[in-house]
Design an enzyme around this catalytic site. Structure first.
Site, PDB file in Angstrom:
ATOM      1  N   SER A   1      18.608   5.988 -19.164  1.00 39.27           N
ATOM      2  CA  SER A   1      20.047   5.412 -18.781  1.00 39.27           C
ATOM      3  C   SER A   1      21.121   5.866 -19.859  1.00 39.27           C
ATOM      4  CB  SER A   1      20.091   4.129 -18.072  1.00 39.27           C
ATOM      5  OG  SER A   1      21.368   4.182 -17.319  1.00 39.27           O
TER       6      SER A   1
ATOM      7  N   HIS B   1      19.381   9.273 -15.313  1.00 38.20           N
ATOM      8  CA  HIS B   1      19.515   9.267 -13.842  1.00 38.20           C
ATOM      9  C   HIS B   1      21.218   9.015 -13.498  1.00 38.20           C
ATOM     10  CE1 HIS B   1      19.299   4.620 -14.088  1.00 38.20           C
ATOM     11  NE2 HIS B   1      20.245   4.815 -14.814  1.00 38.20           N
TER      12      HIS B   1
END
EC number: 3.4.21.92
Length: 197
Positions: free
Chosen positions: A98, A123
């Site tokens: 992330s 993501h």
């Protein structure tokens, strides 16, 4: 319980004890480990600014082992990495997921590394909203704008087309170190520290 090791150094003037992070800072090493929140960001930012003020000609080494965290805290670190004059080398050991992977990719091009068994995950940003319909609409617009901004930066940093980034960040996308190199998130997979300049 948070246990921070102490390092003792001998000198002609006697012994000096450092916590391990202070000792690493002497070698221009910053550790970014655990979730990224405002406190972690403030600590990393202060260290980046300190090392740059100390010597902006020498590289700073940012070691990352993080599952990610706050987008605003991560972007504050990202902006500071770009603000300082010193090159910031990034090295992932363990995991950069992330916002952790975003900061890994933010290192100086040519100086972004991963150890062989590191995992990298990209993501889209996560969020939620509650309240009146108007507030939910504002929050939804904000997270969509944030996603677009992060995707644009990732496209620029990796060399991937924006459409590829949008597709690949739609869900959790895990990569090995080699896959991250092929994708453009890092520049080299390194076995040992001799690759660092």
């Amino acid at each position: 319980m948070n246990l921070i090791p102490t390092v003792i150094e001998q000198s002609s003037r006697g012994e000096r004890a450092y916590d391990i992070y202070s000792r690493l800072l002497k070698d221009r090493i910053i550790m970014l480990s655990g979730p990224i929140d405002d406190n972690v960001a403030n600590s990393v930012i202060a260290q980046l600014l300190f090392l740059d003020a100390q010597d902006s000609e020498k590289d700073i080494y940012l070691y990352i082992n993080s599952p990610g965290g706050s987008v605003s805290a991560g972007l504050a670190i990202f902006d500071t990495m770009n603000f300082v004059k010193a090159d910031v080398q990034t090295i992932v050991l363990g995991m950069a997921a992330s916002m952790g992977s975003f900061l890994l990719t933010a290192g100086q091009k040519g100086k972004r590394f991963a150890l062989p068994n590191a995992e990298i995950m990209i993501h889209q940003p996560l969020g939620g909203a509650q309240g009146q319909a108007t507030e939910i609409e504002i929050a939804a617009r904000h997270i969509l704008d944030t996603r677009q901004r992060l995707n644009s930066i990732l496209a620029e940093r990796t060399g991937q087309p924006i459409e590829v980034i949008e597709r690949d960040t739609d869900r959790d996308n895990y990569m090995t170190a080699e896959q991250a190199k092929e994708y453009g998130l890092i520049d080299e997979v390194m076995e040992n520290s001799s690759a660092l300049n």
